[in-house]
Design a protein around this motif. Structure first.
Motif, PDB file in Angstrom:
ATOM      1  N   THR A  39       0.819  -1.222   0.000  1.00  0.00           N
ATOM      2  CA  THR A  39       0.000   0.000   0.000  1.00  0.00           C
ATOM      3  C   THR A  39       0.850   1.268   0.000  1.00  0.00           C
ATOM      4  OG1 THR A  39      -0.133   0.096   2.420  1.00  0.00           O
ATOM      5  CG2 THR A  39      -1.776  -1.239   1.283  1.00  0.00           C
ATOM      6  N   GLN A  40       2.148   1.128   0.153  1.00  0.00           N
ATOM      7  CA  GLN A  40       3.014   2.307   0.209  1.00  0.00           C
ATOM      8  C   GLN A  40       3.411   2.736  -1.195  1.00  0.00           C
ATOM      9  OE1 GLN A  40       6.346   1.648   2.842  1.00  0.00           O
ATOM     10  NE2 GLN A  40       5.088   0.553   4.345  1.00  0.00           N
ATOM     11  N   ARG A  41       3.485   4.045  -1.405  1.00  0.00           N
ATOM     12  CA  ARG A  41       3.851   4.581  -2.706  1.00  0.00           C
ATOM     13  C   ARG A  41       4.845   5.727  -2.534  1.00  0.00           C
ATOM     14  NH1 ARG A  41      -1.817   4.141  -3.643  1.00  0.00           N
ATOM     15  NH2 ARG A  41      -2.061   6.401  -3.440  1.00  0.00           N
ATOM     16  N   LYS A  42       5.924   5.643  -3.322  1.00  0.00           N
ATOM     17  CA  LYS A  42       6.931   6.719  -3.364  1.00  0.00           C
ATOM     18  C   LYS A  42       7.417   7.101  -1.954  1.00  0.00           C
ATOM     19  CE  LYS A  42       6.469   7.087  -7.847  1.00  0.00           C
ATOM     20  NZ  LYS A  42       6.073   8.308  -8.514  1.00  0.00           N
ATOM     21  N   SER A  43       7.824   6.119  -1.169  1.00  0.00           N
ATOM     22  CA  SER A  43       8.220   6.398   0.214  1.00  0.00           C
ATOM     23  C   SER A  43       9.438   7.306   0.279  1.00  0.00           C
ATOM     24  CB  SER A  43       8.501   5.081   0.949  1.00  0.00           C
ATOM     25  OG  SER A  43       7.360   4.264   0.984  1.00  0.00           O
ATOM     26  N   SER A  44      10.457   7.022  -0.544  1.00  0.00           N
ATOM     27  CA  SER A  44      11.676   7.828  -0.502  1.00  0.00           C
ATOM     28  C   SER A  44      11.413   9.254  -0.960  1.00  0.00           C
ATOM     29  CB  SER A  44      12.762   7.178  -1.366  1.00  0.00           C
ATOM     30  OG  SER A  44      12.314   7.044  -2.711  1.00  0.00           O
ATOM     31  N   GLU A  45      10.558   9.418  -1.994  1.00  0.00           N
ATOM     32  CA  GLU A  45      10.251  10.770  -2.477  1.00  0.00           C
ATOM     33  C   GLU A  45       9.443  11.557  -1.438  1.00  0.00           C
ATOM     34  OE1 GLU A  45       9.935   8.072  -4.150  1.00  0.00           O
ATOM     35  OE2 GLU A  45      11.033   8.260  -6.035  1.00  0.00           O
ATOM     36  N   VAL A  46       8.504  10.886  -0.788  1.00  0.00           N
ATOM     37  CA  VAL A  46       7.722  11.571   0.246  1.00  0.00           C
ATOM     38  C   VAL A  46       8.611  11.966   1.411  1.00  0.00           C
ATOM     39  CG1 VAL A  46       5.843  11.310   1.906  1.00  0.00           C
ATOM     40  CG2 VAL A  46       5.581  10.414  -0.401  1.00  0.00           C
TER      41      VAL A  46
ATOM     42  N   SER B 209      13.119  25.616  -2.664  1.00  0.00           N
ATOM     43  CA  SER B 209      11.793  25.674  -3.286  1.00  0.00           C
ATOM     44  C   SER B 209      11.795  24.957  -4.638  1.00  0.00           C
ATOM     45  CB  SER B 209      11.362  27.127  -3.460  1.00  0.00           C
ATOM     46  OG  SER B 209      11.341  27.807  -2.219  1.00  0.00           O
ATOM     47  N   SER B 210      12.882  25.113  -5.383  1.00  0.00           N
ATOM     48  CA  SER B 210      12.990  24.416  -6.665  1.00  0.00           C
ATOM     49  C   SER B 210      13.064  22.904  -6.456  1.00  0.00           C
ATOM     50  CB  SER B 210      14.229  24.910  -7.415  1.00  0.00           C
ATOM     51  OG  SER B 210      14.417  24.193  -8.609  1.00  0.00           O
ATOM     52  N   ASP B 211      13.821  22.466  -5.437  1.00  0.00           N
ATOM     53  CA  ASP B 211      13.909  21.026  -5.146  1.00  0.00           C
ATOM     54  C   ASP B 211      12.557  20.473  -4.708  1.00  0.00           C
ATOM     55  OD1 ASP B 211      16.575  21.107  -5.758  1.00  0.00           O
ATOM     56  OD2 ASP B 211      17.245  21.326  -3.676  1.00  0.00           O
ATOM     57  N   ILE B 212      11.780  21.281  -3.978  1.00  0.00           N
ATOM     58  CA  ILE B 212      10.439  20.841  -3.578  1.00  0.00           C
ATOM     59  C   ILE B 212       9.569  20.626  -4.817  1.00  0.00           C
ATOM     60  CG2 ILE B 212       8.308  21.618  -2.458  1.00  0.00           C
ATOM     61  CD1 ILE B 212      10.002  22.896  -0.295  1.00  0.00           C
ATOM     62  N   GLY B 213       9.697  21.513  -5.808  1.00  0.00           N
ATOM     63  CA  GLY B 213       8.938  21.341  -7.042  1.00  0.00           C
ATOM     64  C   GLY B 213       9.302  20.056  -7.768  1.00  0.00           C
ATOM     65  N   LYS B 214      10.610  19.743  -7.838  1.00  0.00           N
ATOM     66  CA  LYS B 214      11.041  18.501  -8.499  1.00  0.00           C
ATOM     67  C   LYS B 214      10.536  17.269  -7.742  1.00  0.00           C
ATOM     68  CE  LYS B 214      15.252  20.728 -10.222  1.00  0.00           C
ATOM     69  NZ  LYS B 214      16.735  20.747 -10.155  1.00  0.00           N
ATOM     70  N   THR B 215      10.608  17.332  -6.408  1.00  0.00           N
ATOM     71  CA  THR B 215      10.134  16.201  -5.617  1.00  0.00           C
ATOM     72  C   THR B 215       8.624  16.022  -5.755  1.00  0.00           C
ATOM     73  OG1 THR B 215      11.899  16.686  -4.018  1.00  0.00           O
ATOM     74  CG2 THR B 215      10.166  15.201  -3.308  1.00  0.00           C
ATOM     75  N   THR B 216       7.899  17.129  -5.831  1.00  0.00           N
ATOM     76  CA  THR B 216       6.455  17.042  -6.032  1.00  0.00           C
ATOM     77  C   THR B 216       6.122  16.375  -7.352  1.00  0.00           C
ATOM     78  OG1 THR B 216       6.166  19.077  -4.729  1.00  0.00           O
ATOM     79  CG2 THR B 216       4.307  18.368  -6.078  1.00  0.00           C
ATOM     80  N   ASP B 217       6.871  16.726  -8.409  1.00  0.00           N
ATOM     81  CA  ASP B 217       6.654  16.081  -9.692  1.00  0.00           C
ATOM     82  C   ASP B 217       6.925  14.572  -9.620  1.00  0.00           C
ATOM     83  OD1 ASP B 217       5.983  18.479 -10.864  1.00  0.00           O
ATOM     84  OD2 ASP B 217       8.038  18.922 -11.509  1.00  0.00           O
ATOM     85  N   ALA B 218       7.988  14.209  -8.903  1.00  0.00           N
ATOM     86  CA  ALA B 218       8.329  12.783  -8.784  1.00  0.00           C
ATOM     87  C   ALA B 218       7.246  12.010  -8.032  1.00  0.00           C
ATOM     88  CB  ALA B 218       9.675  12.634  -8.076  1.00  0.00           C
ATOM     89  N   ILE B 219       6.642  12.646  -7.019  1.00  0.00           N
ATOM     90  CA  ILE B 219       5.595  11.967  -6.255  1.00  0.00           C
ATOM     91  C   ILE B 219       4.325  11.802  -7.074  1.00  0.00           C
ATOM     92  CG2 ILE B 219       4.089  12.188  -4.232  1.00  0.00           C
ATOM     93  CD1 ILE B 219       6.381  13.611  -2.807  1.00  0.00           C
ATOM     94  N   LEU B 220       3.996  12.830  -7.865  1.00  0.00           N
ATOM     95  CA  LEU B 220       2.749  12.797  -8.634  1.00  0.00           C
ATOM     96  C   LEU B 220       2.867  11.964  -9.903  1.00  0.00           C
ATOM     97  CD1 LEU B 220       1.611  16.514  -8.300  1.00  0.00           C
ATOM     98  CD2 LEU B 220       0.865  14.528  -6.957  1.00  0.00           C
ATOM     99  N   THR B 221       4.090  11.602 -10.289  1.00  0.00           N
ATOM    100  CA  THR B 221       4.279  10.792 -11.489  1.00  0.00           C
ATOM    101  C   THR B 221       3.801   9.370 -11.224  1.00  0.00           C
ATOM    102  OG1 THR B 221       6.212  12.104 -12.142  1.00  0.00           O
ATOM    103  CG2 THR B 221       5.935   9.937 -13.167  1.00  0.00           C
TER     104      THR B 221
END
Length: 438
Positions: free
Chosen positions: A328-335, A425-437
């Motif tokens: 049930t876990q998704r993108k644990s490292s990215e989160v 802030s830029s790194d947060i944007g990249k991480t958000t994209d990785a989580i939503l992918t």
């Protein structure tokens, strides 16, 4: 004059009592009228001339007027509290407490499977029904109600908490059973057993809300000793309690896993959205502070509180997700990276909020600040389509307004800090994209 001072002292005493009792207060003293009367009498003394100069009396009158004004300022706080208005530097503490109104719509919203409360109520009903049937038909005994009781206590709205409580219940019951058997076997004296029972009872209920495993560990021997003093065989009792505990925990665990659970991974985006919105508002307050834009101190404290609360909620949800089944876990490292980056962002914003406002920021300093705000806004829009861009007009200053400006060491330090915030802030944007992918 002595009468006026006495009235003022009585007034202050009543105000102090009202503040301590947390109740409104309305003044009954006429200090202003008494001051006017006192002024008239002092002026009359000066006009007579024969009684000496009234300069000292006038100075005393000025001091009394100052004290009266301060008393009136205090009374204005009571008046503003009654009318719902703020006065002076008063903090609006009610804004720090969330208020929820109950109406028919709220009841209707909680009668669908979209409501976690409704799902847990159905889950609890079905689990308790199974526990009741098991205690009556499959495992009947003198204390078979322990199955139903364990099921009720162990089943929680979140699977992770249900899993943790089951582990603590089983481990505490086994450890407590061993302790109880050893006490009853090695200490035959009934008086000593009674004293130990009281001690175990006190410890058990003392840790009920702080450390559940200690509560269960002490509760089991307490029950064994109590039934032993009543003439019940403790060996059969401990066997029945262990079996009933395992059955109740198995029912609760199965219900939490199988009966329409809502996993934390499905709810993480809500917590991520709240954290991004809170950090965006926090950064906006920082921009207003170092740009000299005036704002209410209570608004800043509310924004800071929202950052703390939303960050804690996200961290707690992430920890709960890690204790759930791997499937049930998704993108644990990215989160996890998203959680850490937002903590870094909030801590860096807090580290420069004490910068003295009032001086216009140079373009080299304004640029990273605006870029950071825009970056956080873009990340927030990916999680919330209705998110609005913050008003940053106060940062839009033409470079010509600062011709050939040489940055001071303080400005350079501030620019470096803001550039680091922009990078985070830029790194947060990249991480958000990785989580939503997907």
């Amino acid at each position: 004059m002595a009468e006026l001072i006495r009235h003022m002292a009585v007034e202050l005493d009543h105000i102090g009592a009202a503040i301590q009792a947390n109740r409104p207060y309305a003044t009954r003293a006429t200090l202003k009228t008494q001051l006017e009367t006192l002024k008239t009498r002092i002026d009359a003394i000066g006009e007579e001339g024969s009684s000496g100069s009234n300069l000292v009396l006038k100075k005393i009158l000025v001091n009394l007027r100052n004290l009266t004004q301060r008393v009136n300022d205090i009374l204005n706080y009571f008046d503003s509290a009654k009318t719902g208005q703020t006065y002076g530097r008063e903090l609006e503490f009610s804004r720090f407490v969330s208020h929820e109104e109950f109406d028919l719509k709220s009841i209707g919203d909680n009668l669908t499977f979209n409501s976690s409360v409704f799902r847990h109520a159905i889950r609890m009903t079905l689990a308790c029904s199974v526990g009741f049937i098991a205690s009556k038909l499959l495992f009947p005994g003198y204390h078979s109600y322990w199955i139903l009781m364990t099921t009720t206590y162990m089943l929680k709205p979140g699977f992770s908490l249900t899993k943790e409580r089951n582990y603590q219940r089983i481990l505490g019951t086994l450890a407590g059973g061993v302790i109880g058997v050893l006490i009853l076997w090695l200490i035959p004296d009934k008086t000593v057993q009674f004293v130990l029972m009281v001690v175990l009872m006190v410890i058990s209920y003392s840790f009920q809300r702080t450390n559940y495993i200690i509560t269960v560990t002490c509760l089991t021997p307490f029950i064994l000793i109590m039934f032993s003093l009543l003439g019940v065989g403790y060996l059969g009792l401990i066997e029945e309690r262990v079996i009933d505990t395992f059955i109740g925990c198995a029912i609760a665990f199965s219900a939490g896993y199988l009966l329409f659970p809502k996993w934390e991974a499905d709810q993480l985006q809500v917590f991520m959205r709240d954290v991004l919105r809170a950090n965006l508002n926090y950064l906006l307050k920082l921009a207003e502070n170092i740009s000299g834009v005036s704002y209410h101190q209570t608004d800043y404290k509310l924004v800071r509180k929202n950052v703390y609360v939303s960050s804690a909620n996200l961290s707690a949800a992430f920890q709960r997700m890690l204790s759930e089944p791997k499937s049930t876990q998704r993108k644990s490292s990215e989160v996890h990276e998203f959680v850490v980056l937002n903590h870094i962002l909030a801590s860096n914003i807090a580290s420069i909020t004490s910068t003295a406002p009032g001086q216009p920021l140079a373009p080299a300093t304004r640029k990273p600040l605006r870029q950071a705000l825009l970056g956080l806004t873009r990340s927030l829009k990916k999680l919330d389509d209705e998110a609005q861009e913050p008003a940053t007009d106060f940062l839009a200053v033409e470079p010509e307004a600062f011709p050939k400006q040489v940055l001071t060491p303080e400005d350079n330090l501030l620019r470096e800090q803001l550039e680091f915030i922009q990078k985070v802030s830029s790194d947060i944007g990249k991480t958000t994209d990785a989580i939503l992918t997907k």
